[in-house]
Design an enzyme around this catalytic site. Structure first.
Site, PDB file in Angstrom:
ATOM      1  N   ARG A 113       0.844  -1.195   0.000  1.00 61.61           N
ATOM      2  CA  ARG A 113       0.000   0.000   0.000  1.00 61.61           C
ATOM      3  C   ARG A 113       0.878   1.242   0.000  1.00 61.61           C
ATOM      4  O   ARG A 113       2.086   1.159   0.155  1.00 61.61           O
ATOM      5  CB  ARG A 113      -0.940  -0.008   1.224  1.00 61.61           C
ATOM      6  CG  ARG A 113      -0.157  -0.259   2.501  1.00 61.61           C
ATOM      7  CD  ARG A 113      -0.662   0.427   3.683  1.00 61.61           C
ATOM      8  NE  ARG A 113      -0.631   1.870   3.562  1.00 61.61           N
ATOM      9  CZ  ARG A 113       0.470   2.615   3.694  1.00 61.61           C
ATOM     10  NH1 ARG A 113       1.661   2.062   3.905  1.00 61.61           N
ATOM     11  NH2 ARG A 113       0.405   3.930   3.601  1.00 61.61           N
ATOM     12  N   GLY A 114       0.192   2.394  -0.166  1.00 62.74           N
ATOM     13  CA  GLY A 114       0.929   3.648  -0.329  1.00 62.74           C
ATOM     14  C   GLY A 114       1.018   3.885  -1.824  1.00 62.74           C
ATOM     15  O   GLY A 114       1.359   2.961  -2.595  1.00 62.74           O
ATOM     16  N   ALA A 115       0.703   5.121  -2.252  1.00 68.19           N
ATOM     17  CA  ALA A 115       0.556   5.389  -3.689  1.00 68.19           C
ATOM     18  C   ALA A 115       1.776   4.965  -4.518  1.00 68.19           C
ATOM     19  O   ALA A 115       1.641   4.177  -5.473  1.00 68.19           O
ATOM     20  CB  ALA A 115       0.218   6.863  -3.888  1.00 68.19           C
ATOM     21  N   ARG A 147      -7.365  -0.446  -6.958  1.00 62.75           N
ATOM     22  CA  ARG A 147      -7.489   0.733  -6.083  1.00 62.75           C
ATOM     23  C   ARG A 147      -7.581   1.969  -6.989  1.00 62.75           C
ATOM     24  O   ARG A 147      -6.617   2.334  -7.643  1.00 62.75           O
ATOM     25  CB  ARG A 147      -6.306   0.833  -5.123  1.00 62.75           C
ATOM     26  CG  ARG A 147      -6.285  -0.314  -4.116  1.00 62.75           C
ATOM     27  CD  ARG A 147      -5.551   0.034  -2.857  1.00 62.75           C
ATOM     28  NE  ARG A 147      -6.325   0.869  -1.975  1.00 62.75           N
ATOM     29  CZ  ARG A 147      -5.814   1.472  -0.899  1.00 62.75           C
ATOM     30  NH1 ARG A 147      -4.529   1.334  -0.614  1.00 62.75           N
ATOM     31  NH2 ARG A 147      -6.572   2.199  -0.111  1.00 62.75           N
ATOM     32  N   GLN A 153      -2.885   2.637   9.759  1.00 66.72           N
ATOM     33  CA  GLN A 153      -1.551   2.743   9.126  1.00 66.72           C
ATOM     34  C   GLN A 153      -0.607   3.599   9.970  1.00 66.72           C
ATOM     35  O   GLN A 153       0.602   3.366   9.977  1.00 66.72           O
ATOM     36  CB  GLN A 153      -1.668   3.368   7.728  1.00 66.72           C
ATOM     37  CG  GLN A 153      -2.318   2.485   6.691  1.00 66.72           C
ATOM     38  CD  GLN A 153      -3.813   2.731   6.600  1.00 66.72           C
ATOM     39  OE1 GLN A 153      -4.458   3.133   7.572  1.00 66.72           O
ATOM     40  NE2 GLN A 153      -4.383   2.470   5.449  1.00 66.72           N
ATOM     41  N   ASP A 190      -2.417  10.847  -2.525  1.00 67.12           N
ATOM     42  CA  ASP A 190      -2.728   9.790  -3.492  1.00 67.12           C
ATOM     43  C   ASP A 190      -3.065  10.348  -4.863  1.00 67.12           C
ATOM     44  O   ASP A 190      -2.913   9.661  -5.871  1.00 67.12           O
ATOM     45  CB  ASP A 190      -3.879   8.926  -2.982  1.00 67.12           C
ATOM     46  CG  ASP A 190      -3.388   8.051  -1.842  1.00 67.12           C
ATOM     47  OD1 ASP A 190      -3.314   8.537  -0.698  1.00 67.12           O
ATOM     48  OD2 ASP A 190      -3.005   6.892  -2.108  1.00 67.12           O
ATOM     49  N   ASN A 229      -6.016  12.188   0.020  1.00 72.55           N
ATOM     50  CA  ASN A 229      -5.126  11.397   0.879  1.00 72.55           C
ATOM     51  C   ASN A 229      -6.011  10.627   1.852  1.00 72.55           C
ATOM     52  O   ASN A 229      -7.240  10.770   1.842  1.00 72.55           O
ATOM     53  CB  ASN A 229      -4.125  12.304   1.610  1.00 72.55           C
ATOM     54  CG  ASN A 229      -3.009  11.496   2.272  1.00 72.55           C
ATOM     55  OD1 ASN A 229      -2.379  10.664   1.618  1.00 72.55           O
ATOM     56  ND2 ASN A 229      -2.764  11.701   3.545  1.00 72.55           N
ATOM     57  N   LYS A 230      -5.394   9.813   2.660  1.00 71.83           N
ATOM     58  CA  LYS A 230      -6.124   8.939   3.587  1.00 71.83           C
ATOM     59  C   LYS A 230      -7.239   9.675   4.319  1.00 71.83           C
ATOM     60  O   LYS A 230      -7.062  10.817   4.743  1.00 71.83           O
ATOM     61  CB  LYS A 230      -5.107   8.358   4.581  1.00 71.83           C
ATOM     62  CG  LYS A 230      -5.650   7.449   5.639  1.00 71.83           C
ATOM     63  CD  LYS A 230      -6.518   6.325   5.112  1.00 71.83           C
ATOM     64  CE  LYS A 230      -5.832   5.487   4.061  1.00 71.83           C
ATOM     65  NZ  LYS A 230      -6.800   4.596   3.350  1.00 71.83           N
TER      66      LYS A 230
HETATM   67  O1  MRU Z   1      -4.877   3.233   1.904  1.00 70.61           O
HETATM   68  P1  MRU Z   1      -3.410   3.493   1.927  1.00 70.61           P
HETATM   69  O2  MRU Z   1      -2.747   2.991   3.148  1.00 70.61           O
HETATM   70  O3  MRU Z   1      -2.731   3.031   0.663  1.00 70.61           O
HETATM   71  O4  MRU Z   1      -3.322   5.078   1.940  1.00 70.61           O
HETATM   72  C1  MRU Z   1      -2.051   5.659   1.835  1.00 70.61           C
HETATM   73  C2  MRU Z   1      -2.030   7.125   1.961  1.00 70.61           C
HETATM   74  O5  MRU Z   1      -3.042   7.767   2.081  1.00 70.61           O
HETATM   75  C3  MRU Z   1      -0.681   7.761   1.836  1.00 70.61           C
HETATM   76  O6  MRU Z   1      -0.631   8.953   2.547  1.00 70.61           O
HETATM   77  C4  MRU Z   1      -0.380   8.038   0.356  1.00 70.61           C
HETATM   78  O7  MRU Z   1      -0.572   6.915  -0.420  1.00 70.61           O
HETATM   79  C5  MRU Z   1       1.000   8.562   0.155  1.00 70.61           C
HETATM   80  S1  MRU Z   1       2.246   7.345   0.368  1.00 70.61           S
HETATM   81  C6  MRU Z   1       3.723   8.081   0.004  1.00 70.61           C
END
Ligand code: MRU
Length: 356
Positions: free
Chosen positions: A50-52, A93, A200, A241, A251-252
């Site tokens: 996970r994470g963009a 996603r 997270q 994201d 973002n999250k």
């Molecule tokens: O659902 P996730 O855990 O993939 O969400 C991640 C985030 O919101 C991060 O802040 C984003 O992807 C940036 S990661 C460098």
């Protein structure tokens, strides 16, 4: 900084994607081998990776491994299957634009080398996936340096979710300046929102910062206002994201509330992310697709028994949109964009040598 964690890579035999299963952290370090399209889709959908930026890298390696399995097919069928897999993985996603960005880069390789045979195309795909990851390491380093210029030794920083090395390749984006600063002997006091519902912040951000020797304090999401009111936060650093052309940022879930609180307490709120997360095709946050996830993640995922009546309705959006008016700066690998973002985001692409 301790040994950096390899969260996504090609397997030693070069036929599969190996990921560190982030759903098991911080308690267990388990690596998974992903071979089929379903393996890759599920790992991304279930947030094992996970994470963009990290899902962009995983998608790129995944496309290479799937292409390798199709080498024997005739060219037309190879292209058709490649396109089918690409669309399938893209749907895992929808919010983080890095996934489609990575998959599109792999598709561009196929188009560029359409005259070559599938064996040669696979070789180019492998090089491209490796390049995407290599560039990500460089981009994180650069974002970290720009981000570090915004804070001072001893500052208190609040962050939401996880935008550290686990979400990228190295350093991370929002956590990058803190890890880089620590390497340079600086000390920060970080407040990590636990980040409901998938935690997270608690599970990953605290794990990464603590391992790096950064002073980190875990708070529940609804405590952010209190630590700000106490005067303990000098800046907020979050990842992203997808950034729309006007600077609205996905973002999250919960990020926009942090930004609203920060504006109230007059604390600068920075978004840190690579240019691959900027989507100039989206004029504003209204056109960013927001992933809606299973309500059971709220009710019972991390509890021994359900914390709500099992039949209760749940609304579980995975991301929210922070209005550009609340953002003090967007830190990219090419520099820091300031309002008005409609101009500064375009200019950052010019600096990169791309006209948009
Ligand atoms: O659902 P996730 O855990 O993939 O969400 C991640 C985030 O919101 C991060 O802040 C984003 O992807 C940036 S990661 C460098």
């Amino acid at each position: 900084m301790p040994d950096f964690i390899e969260n996504v890579r090609l397997s030693d035999d070069g036929k599969a994607v190996v990921i560190l299963d982030q759903t098991q952290l911080p308690n267990r370090k388990v690596y998974l081998r992903l071979e089929t399209a379903e393996d890759i889709y599920d790992a991304i959908y279930l947030l094992k990776v996970r994470g963009a930026p990290a899902i962009g890298i995983c998608g790129a390696y995944g496309m290479y491994c799937l292409a390798l399995q199709m080498r024997g097919k005739d060219k037309l069928e190879f292209d058709r299957e490649f396109d089918r897999y690409k669309k399938y993985l893209m749907a895992s996603r929808p919010t983080a634009v890095n996934l489609s960005w990575g998959l599109n880069r792999m598709e561009a390789v196929i188009k560029k080398h359409r005259e070559e045979n599938t064996e040669e195309i696979c070789r180019h795909l492998r090089e491209e996936a490796l390049a995407i990851q290599r560039e990500d390491v460089e981009m994180c380093r650069s974002i970290s340096e720009y981000g570090l210029s915004l804070i001072r030794d001893g500052d208190g920083i609040l962050t939401h979710c996880n935008a550290g090395p686990l979400a990228t390749s190295r350093y991370g984006t929002a956590l990058g300046p803190l890890l880089l600063g620590r390497e340079k002997g600086m000390n920060f006091r970080v407040f990590a929102d636990e980040t409901r519902p998938l935690l997270q912040g608690a599970r990953l951000t605290c794990y990464e910062l603590q391992n790096a020797g950064v002073d980190v304090t875990l708070i529940c999401d609804n405590m952010a206002g209190t630590v700000m009111k106490n005067g303990w936060v000098q800046a907020c650093f979050v990842g992203c994201d997808r950034v729309a052309a006007n600077g609205d940022t996905a973002n999250k879930i919960g990020t926009s509330q942090v930004a609203i609180l920060a504006a109230y307490y007059k604390i600068p709120f920075y978004v840190l992310g690579p240019t691959s997360t900027i989507d100039l095709e989206c004029p504003s946050g209204d056109s960013i697709p927001v992933e809606i996830r299973d309500g059971r993640e709220i009710k019972d995922k991390f509890y021994r028994e359900s914390m709500a009546p099992l039949s209760v309705k749940c609304y579980n959006p995975a991301f929210d949109i922070t209005d550009h008016s609340l953002i003090s700066g967007i830190v990219t690998e090419y520099g820091i964009c300031r309002p008005p973002y409609t101009d500064s985001l375009r200019m950052i692409f010019q600096k990169k040598g791309e006209t948009r």
